[in-house]
Structures are given as C-alpha cells and as structure tokens.
Design an enzyme around this catalytic site. Structure first.
Site, mmCIF file in Angstrom:
data_model
loop_
_atom_site.group_PDB
_atom_site.id
_atom_site.type_symbol
_atom_site.label_atom_id
_atom_site.label_comp_id
_atom_site.label_asym_id
_atom_site.label_seq_id
_atom_site.Cartn_x
_atom_site.Cartn_y
_atom_site.Cartn_z
ATOM 1 N N SER A 71 -23.242 -30.907 73.137
ATOM 2 C CA SER A 71 -22.267 -30.099 72.747
ATOM 3 C C SER A 71 -21.280 -31.252 71.607
ATOM 4 C CB SER A 71 -21.154 -29.947 73.932
ATOM 5 O OG SER A 71 -20.776 -30.822 74.724
ATOM 6 N N HIS A 74 -23.123 -30.612 68.275
ATOM 7 C CA HIS A 74 -23.022 -29.272 67.926
ATOM 8 C C HIS A 74 -21.345 -29.405 67.357
ATOM 9 C CE1 HIS A 74 -26.340 -27.740 70.057
ATOM 10 N NE2 HIS A 74 -26.812 -27.965 68.800
#
Lengths: 397, 397, 397, 397
Positions: A71, A74
């Site tokens: 994460s 991203h």
C-alpha cells in the site's frame, strides 16, 4: 532528545475527479476514503517534523525497524492521469510506514500494556496495529475492530513510522518481550516489524477461515508477503500438505523455506491436476486467494473443489481485486463449501498469538530480503512498483 | 490358509451381583453393559478359533500388530471378590485386542475402501475403529457415532485382534497406504496400531475441545497413552507451550520426546505456580484431564484458570472416574471458561486426519516401549496391572 | 393384503447423447448420474407393481400422503430434443414420489425406530428421508450424509411413494407420533408429507447457514416451497424481520401467512432500497438464494450487503442454477460476509427437529394448495410445468 | 435546568476485615473489588448531587425509568456483623441504579449514536450498559468486554440512575427508537429499563450457551428476572418446549406468561421425572442454572442428562454461588455435554438484538410487577431482602 525528526512523507495534490463527492468522513483538502479519486501527483520527500508528544492514553515509540508495504507503493504511484493507485483512506501530507517495531520512550499515565495490564514504564520493545479502531462504534463494540466505522490508519491518514519516533494509542501497542529468548540484537526488531503483515495472514486463515484440523491440506494462491506468512501459519497449524501456487521463482523458494511442502508454478503446470495429484485426489480443506486475480484463480480453485473428494472446503479471499469471481453455486452445494472474505489484523487475540508463535520459533525474518536505511526508503518504494523479486524490504534505524 | 487360528481369549463366569438387572441390550449368560457387576474369575487363555469369514460388507484382515490397552488389563483383572474391574460392555468368551493394524486378505463384494471409494481388493495395509457404531440409531444418523445407542466393541463383546485374523465391517476400516512414504518393514504396522489410541486423544482435544489457535498454551494432565498422544497433536496444532503434568519419570521423558515443551511433576512442584510461571501469568487455553483423578486435578486446573489472565479456556475431560469434580461456577463465569466431556474416536474425519498427520511426520511409534509375541500377550496384560513404566506394549505378528 | 398395487411410474428411453460416457455408478440401460444426457421421451403411467417386502432392516409403509416436487416435474418433462430436463441421478422405470407420510404396516426384525430406540411394531405414523445415504462411505462416516458418495434416491432411482406401499430402510424413517396433539384425521399425514421439503429449508438456513440470533434480520429470495418453509423456520428462530422477495402474488400471500413480515415484489420495487428501508439501513444477517436465478439475484444481495451496515452476513445458496454468480470479493471482505452452499435434508438432527417444531405449532399445511388422488398425479405433474400459482400439490390416499 | 438533583445514595463505612489486603484497583477508603470484606453499616439516603456534565465522548441522560436489581439489595443489606452482602466491586458513597432508560439531554461533540453512526443530537430515547468496559485492556481488545480487566460499574462504583440525570460514555448507550412502534407513553421507558437484565439472559443462553436450534428443548432453573427473561428469549428462538423450574407461584405464573410452556415445582414434583416425561424421554438441549443453588440443582440437571437420550446438551451457569457443583465427568463424556459459565451483557451485539426483539414484539414489561417513585426506592430496596413475590420493581420518574 531533539525536538524535530526526519520523516518519509507523502505529498499529493487535492484534485478530485468530477464524479467525486465529499463523503461523511472526508475533510476537504485533507482526507478522503477514496484516495485514487482525489490525490494527484504524489511525491515522497524526507522532511522535518516535530517529535510528537504522547497523550494520557498514548506512548511515544522510538522506531527501530519498519517494512515497506504494497500500500505504501500504491499510495506513491501515479496512474496515467497522475492519480494515485491506492483507492482507500488517505490524508496527506502524511509520514508513511506502518509495519514497525521499536522501543517505548515515554508513556502517558493511562497508557497500559495489555501484556501485563500495568502501565508502560518505558524501555519495552513493542510493535503496533496499523488500524486505529475507535472502540466505540457498533462494529467495535460488537467485537469486530477490523470493521470499525470510524477508522484511522497509521501511515495513511495519521503519521506513520518511517521516522525516528511515532506516537501510538496504547491500546494498539503489543509488547514483544517474549521474543527476547529467540532473537538478539536488531533481529528482535526485524521480527517485530513482521507481526503486522503476519497478523493479516493469521486473521485470514485462522480467525476468518476458521483454521484447519491437523492433517488437513491447504492451498495458498499467491506468494506475496501475506501468502508466504499464511504458509508458515498453516504448516504450524498442522497441515499435512501446504501447497503454494506462485510463478515467481524467488517467491516460490521463499515459500518452501517458510512452510510450503510443495510449490506449483501455475504458468507451467496444470494447477488442478497438480493439486489433485499431491492430495491423493482429495483437494484441500482451505484455499487462500492471495493473488488479486480472482477471475484467473477462482475457476481453478473451484475445479479442484469439484473434482476432489474433500467436502467442507473453505475459500478465503484476502487479496483485493476489482474483478468479479465467477462462482458456481452448485460447487458450493455439492461439496458443502463456502467462500469467506477477510480483511485486517486487529482484534480476536491475533497480534498476541502471532507474537507467541514467533516466540515459539515461527521465524518470519527470512521474509525480509533487503534491509535499507531511512534515506533509502523513498527510492525503494518507487523500485517496488516493478520489482517482484523482493518479498519484504525493511528500513532498520 | 489354515481353517483355525490361535486367539488370546478372555473367559469369565457369569455371576451377577444381587443388585444386577438384565438391561435391554444384555444377553443372559453372554453379554452385559455392566461388566464389573457380572463377570467373575477372569482367565486369559490362548485357544483355537475358526478363521472367520467376511460377509458382503466386511473384510478379513491378517493382523500384523496389536497394542495392549488399559481396558484389556481391567477386563482381565479381578477385584477382591473376583469381579472384573472393567465396568462397561463385555461379552465373554471374547478374543481381546482392538488397537491393531494388518493387511486385507479377503473382501466382501460391497466392502468399500473409504480412502478410494472403491472396493477393497486385498493387500491393502489397514487399521480399524474399535467402536462398531450401528449407523442407524438417532445419534449415528445425526453424525455422532461415538454415542451410538446400539454399540458393539471389538475385543470387548466381539472377537478382537490378538489373533492371526479378524473380520471387520469395511465402514470401520481405514487405509494406511499414505504411511508407506514414512515407514518401512514392520514399522508401518506399529504406527498403524497407534492410530486408534491417537484418535481418542485427537477426538478429545480437536473435535470435542475445539482445538487451539497457533500460539495458544495447553496443559495436559496425565502422561498415559492418551495424554502423550495429546501432547503430540497439540504441539502439531501450533501450541506455543505444551505443558505435561506427570510424576512418573519414564512417562515425563516420553512426553517431552513426543511434543511437551515442559513437564511438571505435580508431586514435587506447585502445579499452579509452575503453569503460571511458564505461561507468563496467563495460564492455558486448553486443559486435558487425562488422569482419572478429578478430585485432585480439577481444583488445581481451576486455580490456574482463576489466577491466570486467559479467558475462554476449555477443560476437556477424557479420563473416566467415579469421583465428582468440585466445580466452582464462578470461575467458569469470570474466566468465560467451559468444561467438556470426550469419549471415543469415531466419526468427524478423525481417523483419516490422524493417519494424514502420521504420513506428514507425526511419529507416534516411540510410544511403543516394548514389543512382544502373541504368546506373551497374556502375561503382559497381567504385568500391566502394576507396571506404570511402559507406555504401550505391542504384539507384533 | 393384495399382492400388487398401482404406482405412478416414469418410463423413458435410454438414448445417450454422443458425449455421454458411462460413469462409475451408472448401469447401462438402467441408471445414470446424468439424467438429461441419457433419458428421452419420458412417459408417466400408472401401472401395477408387486407390493414390496421389507428386509430385516426395513419397514413396509402404507402411503397416506405424497406431495409433488419440482424434480418430479423435471424428470417427466422433455426438452426440444425429447431429453428430460432433470440432470441428476435417475433409474427408470421408477415409481415417482418422495415427499410422503404413512403408516408402518410391517417391520423387519432389526428395523429400529430412532425416536424410541426400539423396534417398529407396526401402526406408527411416519415420514422418511428421500436421500438413501449409504452410511459407509467417507462423507457418511464423517457425519455428512447429504454428501454420500454412494447415494440412492427414493422416487429417482428407487421406487417412490406415489403408490399404495413403499419399503424404506428404517434408518431413513422418522416417527410422527408427536404431531398427534396438533393434528387429527388426514391432517397429520399432510403435515408429515411436508417434513421432507421443510427439512431442505431447515438444513439450508439452520445447519448450513448457522441459523440466526433472535433479533436478526433475514431476506429470502424466492417464494417456492423451500423459500416459504425458510420464512416459517426463520421467523420461528426469532428473526426481527423476515423479508421475502417474490413477484408471484399467490406465493407472496402465502409467504406472509407462513412467517414473512414483509414481501418485496422485485419486478416492481427496488429490492436494494426496500431492504435497506425495512431494516433501518442495516440490511440482513442471513440471505437465502432460493430462486435459481443467481445472475439476477446475487448482485442485488451483494448491493444490500455493501450499502447496509450489517457485518457478518451469510448468503446461503440452496437453489440449483447453471449460471455463475458474479461475486465481488471486496464486499465479502469489507462486510465480513460469506457465501455457503446447501443441499439435502439428512443428518444433523434436522428431520427430528422439524417434526418437533411442527408438534409445537409450526403449521406448514397451508403450503398444500391443492389435494389430489393417485389417479390425478400424472396430469398434475404435467400441469406444474407452467403453473406457478400452486405451492404444493399433494396426493392423499 | 437545575444545578442539583436528588440521588438515591448508598453510604457505608470503610472498615476492612483483618484478612483484607488492598488490591491493585482498590483505593483506600473509597473503592474495593471485595465489597463484603470492607464495607460496613450500609445506609441508603436520598441526597442532593450536582447535575453532572458530559465530557466530549459522553451524553447526559434524563432518567425516566430505573429498575431495582438484586445487587442493589445486597449492597444495602448488612450481614450479622454489619458487613454488606455484596462481594464485588463497590465504591461508596454512590448513587445506585443501573437498569435504566431515559432521554438524551446533552451530548459531547464526539458522542456517537451506534445505531446511526452519527453524533447524538438530544431527544433520543436510550438505555445503557451497566458495565463500563475500558475498551483498551487485552480482553476488551480481543472482543470480550464482559471480562474487562479495568471495569467500572454504573451504580456500584460510579454514580447510577436513581436520580434525575446520569452521564454515560456514548459507547455504552443504545438507542431505543425502534421501540416507538410498539410502545407509547411511559411504556417505552419501562421496556427500555428491561433491556439490561434481558441482555444478561441473552448473553447467557445465546452468546455463551450458543443458542438452540428450532425444535430443541430447554430447561430454565430459577424464575428470577434472568430466568424469566431466558424463557422469553428461548421460546422466541424456536424452542419446542421451554420448561421452567420454580417453586414460587407468582414467578411460575409470570414464567408461563413470558414463554415457559411448562412449569415444574421442584419442591413438590420430581424434577428429573417431570422433565423426562415432558420431553418424551429426551431431556433438554440447553439447561440454564439461574438459582444460585448449584449443589441442589446441578445433580438433578445431571441426572436428566444421564437418563435422557439427548446428546450435546449445554449447561449454562449464570447465577453466582459460593458452593461447588458436584460434576460427574462421565455424564459429560457419555452424553457429549458441556458446562459453560456466563456473566455480563456487553458486546457481541447483544443489546442491539434484545432491542430488536422487543421492537418485534418480545414484550418484557409484564416482568415489572410494581412501579414506584424515586422517594420510594430506599424502602423498596429494603423490602426486597425478603419479598420473593415481586419480579421487578421499577422507579418511574
């Protein structure tokens, strides 16, 4: 103690897409539940922050190790239009980093250590949950903090751990003292930084999937950190055969090291036939979908369930994906099977049990394939956009 | 193939005590559910029997290994008045022996192998359940064969396995082919003869006790065969700490070899304090009462539950005893605990999973501390009245 | 007693499609697991059969009531090429009918009544399971008779109950004596003939779905017999709100009578909005897919789960369908939900509990919307190809 | 709004017995976990208190109804030496009263309504939990607030609801809006004041006991408020037969009104025989021990389990008692039974579901057998030392 500290900070521009509407927990210009619809032009910079001060229920932790999570990658990765890939809760600028361990430096007067039910004194080696569940909404009051309705997230909309210090509510902090018998030097911090991702896998296969009985077979699809951790946990749960499906050779190798008895390369082998062969025609009791490619993976899992003789199989979905899984109801009926969704790592005694497993010898540190310094974090977050060879890159301070 | 065979046969006199009344399943002079109220002057003799012939749903098995169970000892042991100690279902004369493995010699036309769902062909290495559940009464139809209302028992009221051959209904027989990768020579039969007692422990801690989560602590009270097997199963289930309480040094040693992390000698150490020390003040998630001395053991278990911080503990009672357990309801309330009774080994996929555990390396054969021939069985059954050093004495044929 | 009897018998021609291969349990010219690939030109005729004789484990039952099931309709219904619609286990010629009750006329010596654990004497009012589970394969031995690997089915490949008499293994027969306090005359037989379809619903929502807690909300999609029965069972389980989704007005009306608090017409109303309105924005804890139209229904169920605030929802799939359900894994993850398949009615204490519910006032007889004679059965089976107004048509003898 | 209010206040003298030691949560002169070892000469007085002010997470509630609980009686009742009977957590002086409902008058800015996940606005009709779980200790974080390690209790060591106003943390408050369709006038407050005691019963039989399946039998021993509420909940769960054992005629009558199908007077009838008769020889699936007399009641429950044919029975212990239960392990083994302890009412969605049951027609208000004013509370608390005819005496304001 210095009054400021460096922090690996994500900046981005608040530039909502036309169809975006401010939600009930969103804050104009600062925070949204729909990151990829709002934030543009992400930049990671190391900047100075004031050292935070713990409140009465909080502790100040000196960070010693912090891993990079998908994460993190991203959040900092723009799509073709410049919007970040990460779709969820985000509030920038924010110090990144949530898979961490460290040492308690200072504790508020009501900051209790759950391990001892006594106040933190300072000096304790600890890690922490990433999900800042409120403890007051209906799901939290009912015992399901992974589904908190007023969640904050460390390193997403609250400053994270790629920094010298971090403040955490004591209720999210877990004591790592029991690891001292296993690890010396920095290794205890490396192990501690892996409690959070290991807990995601534990929550998926044990809490949500219901675990297995010793002698059962399991199939893990996808050898990312969660899939690898699941192999370790399931072998430890007494699985007769842990089968990992993963095409990447480095990940396959690591999976074997961590608990997989067999690895299937689904690009080169017939997944269905291999699982049936390896299980004497039975198939598996538990399947973990940890690839994010359900349209590819689910039909194959379903075919093994249909052709194998095992009834009562459970399919746990832990990877996020936009695509729909094409589910044949009849397979679930004839084979008495079920599909379950899993998210999070909090509650249900999960962190504590993962730490106890580690204290008893479940060594997750081989998952850390690269160690870096704080200054190297930004570049490594960017590298991980394409690098699939590393499992976990961890910043050691 | 010879038409007769030697069998270790228990004879006794039908001499009911005054208060005995013939029950619904009892047969005058032949069979009773209340052995110790009826049978007197037990004698074990090796006599010739006809080799049995399998019916259409049955298989004829050549016995290769058969262990002596505590119930064999008690059936053949007279009290002061000459009545046998064993209180349950018995029909004499009867060939003893129910913990066995062997090779299928001949199979009825409808004798299916559950492992393959195909008819037995002969040559298969197998073991079998001891409980001949009817499959037709309400508990059986509901899925609880250990509580069959029309039970027969191999080696108790139906001829058992201390003989060259035995006939068994195919539904009770389990294929051991998967052990071939682990064992060679006679060892596969030794391992196979241990599936039955291991399944008693598995049923107690996994099926009835609900198992544990990886990282939990367990305490096993009593290092007899069931307690020892439970140590192996629970360690394999991911217990962080398996604590065995057992005063006999040989059994303590074997417990450690088989899975116990710690052994407490309850005659020399303070059980409560030791468990709390070893578990960092938490106590255990699962306790197994396998001593048959609940008035001694339960108050100590209860005290650990009360003083430890673990909630949701389960106490599984697997050993039989006449004495009442003195249970403080408040301890169950405050610690969210429960007490569960366990008996049997059938159903619930237990035999299959125990075999799969063995195929994956759960080696129970160290439990066999002495190997004997068929001719030596009677004397060894008698010796076991007093010998507490041996764990399992097994006849190899 | 006459030696012959009339039976409503299905005849069809064995004419396998080119891609059909004889399976392991298939019998050339007589029986197949893939009905719609083999049987052509179905004809229902009432012909004479010998009155069957019960074996030692069996009872002879004089049939008093027998309902028509949807599978009876599909077995007798040809597609455009003349092949029957029913895809499953079939062996023709066969007397149809499996939802029946009657009176025991004669019992084998080992035919025990599970209610009393004593032999049947004759005169008992009974019903029976339709699934002739073997009790010996691995799923049966493990406690899952609905997933028997050597199943026969009453009225499919074994002569059924549209006849004066039927022989049944005693293990499948359930005593209805407890209904005598509720019903008089033929009504006890009508109620008894509904135990089987009600048990299908009970198995789906209670055994497989895990039931509900009092105060929970449920949504039943589809008001056929199983959906209607589920409404009754779930209201009885303490559902705060039972919501039935069904467009057919007669079925909607019947649903309300049987336990639904609200009915949604999904063709005229917005299903998602209505469920959310009726549940104060929460959605339901249990959803039953009983329509056979998962591509239409599942996306709507999923949307309610996503938009509602309830976590831990269960979706039970009980209707058969060829189409795939498009499942969004993220919904299962974020809402902690699960999908479960259900089939069958045997085992798990289901028949017994359904009978006890009926004895306590759960009156299912309004589901019988039409009563007919044996001679009228063939025409009514044909009429039901198109008639969706009747719920259950029952032959009374 | 006046600045002061009257409160029914318990005073007592801090006079510890010789063996008392100050515990970790005790506060010299003010608070102890061992009430009956410390507090002497209890007096109930109605005195003036300042109206409390809600903090940011809290609401101020105007109390409208508050019931007297058995613990109120025992806190105010001296033994022969003048020490209070109540053995648990107490901090005096303290306003008594914890079974209450009222209207939100004022709310802190972060005081959220769990029903809507929005801030309280004022005007909401509400009730509240009595257990002030911390939400931060290990049991709370794991999802078990009834076993909070840092518990406070409303009306025990924190000012309670026998007063015009009370302040409560919002996380403990539950909205009663859904009762508006059922009740008008004061009745909604009466019903609301019963949510807490009903939740104690719900937690015992549903959360801890695991509930029942429709068609099961249950036995409730003891017709106090918790036993009576359990009758209502279990009948609503689909019990075929709810059997209440209670000698007091008024309570027996009320039990029948609230859900019991049968009442046994254990002083005049043979409990064991009656339960077996009423259940057709089966016994019950769930037993609730709600008498506090386990030495009398448990042997009888055990005998029914032994003589009845039901397996898988659960005995839930909800009443507190000093005496030990004499438990025969063999009964638990042979009948596959278990004993479970229950305490508390928080967590697990219990309050919410109890309110939904009430909104759907589970009317508990007949339990209120007497209504009084605030001024009458002290005398009624004293009267209840001996009066066993009233079920619930409730103060209406």
């Amino acid at each position: 103690m210095s009054k400021t500290m460096k922090g690996v900070t994500l900046f981005a521009d608040w530039d909502p897409k036309p169809d975006f509407k401010l939600g009930p927990k969103d804050i104009e210009g600062k925070q949204t539940y729909l990151g990829s619809k709002v934030w543009r032009n992400p930049r990671i910079e190391i900047v100075e922050h004031p050292v935070p001060e713990p409140g009465p229920d909080e502790v100040l932790i000196e960070v010693k190790a912090c891993g990079i999570c998908g994460s993190d990658v991203h959040m900092a990765q723009p799509d073709e239009e410049g919007y970040i890939l990460y779709p969820g809760l985000t509030g920038f600028p924010c110090i990144l980093g949530h898979e961490f361990s460290g040492v308690v430096v200072k504790a508020g007067e009501r900051a209790f250590d759950k391990r001892t039910n006594k106040p933190f004194k300072g000096g304790e080696i600890v890690c922490a949950e990433e999900m800042m569940w409120c403890g007051q909404c209906k799901p939290c009051a009912d015992g399901y903090p992974n589904h908190c309705e007023r969640l904050n997230e460390v390193g997403f909309n609250v400053n994270g751990a790629f920094a010298k210090y971090i403040v955490m509510p004591a209720k999210l902090v877990w004591n790592l003292e029991s690891l001292k018998n296993r690890y010396s030097g920095d290794d205890i911090f490396l192990a501690g930084s892996l409690v959070e991702p290991t807990s995601v896998a534990y929550n998926a296969v044990i809490e949500r999937g219901g675990g297995i009985r010793p002698g059962d077979n399991v199939v893990v699809c996808g050898g990312g950190p969660v899939g690898i951790a699941a192999c370790a946990i399931l072998k430890r749960s007494g699985a007769a055969r842990v089968i990992l499906s993963e095409p990447q050779p480095e990940r396959a190798e690591l999976g074997k090291k961590m608990g997989a008895d067999y690895v299937i390369n689904p690009l080169k082998e017939d997944f269905v036939q291999r699982v049936l062969e390896l299980t004497d025609g039975m198939g598996a009791n538990l399947y973990l979908e940890a690839t994010g490619l359900p349209t590819v993976v689910y039909p194959q899992i379903e075919k093994v369930i249909w052709e194998g003789r095992t009834i009562n199989s459970t399919v746990v979905v832990v990877a996020r994906a936009d695509a729909k899984m094409p589910v044949t109801g009849e397979v679930l009926q004839v084979r008495r099977a079920r599909i379950i969704g899993a998210q999070g790592h909090s509650g249900h005694g999960t962190f504590y049990r993962v730490i106890e497993c580690m204290a008893d010898g479940m060594d997750m540190t081989p998952m850390i394939t690269k160690k870096i310094t704080l200054d190297e974090v930004p570049q490594n977050i960017i590298n991980l956009r394409t690098d699939r060879k590393e499992c976990k890159i961890t910043c050691v301070m």
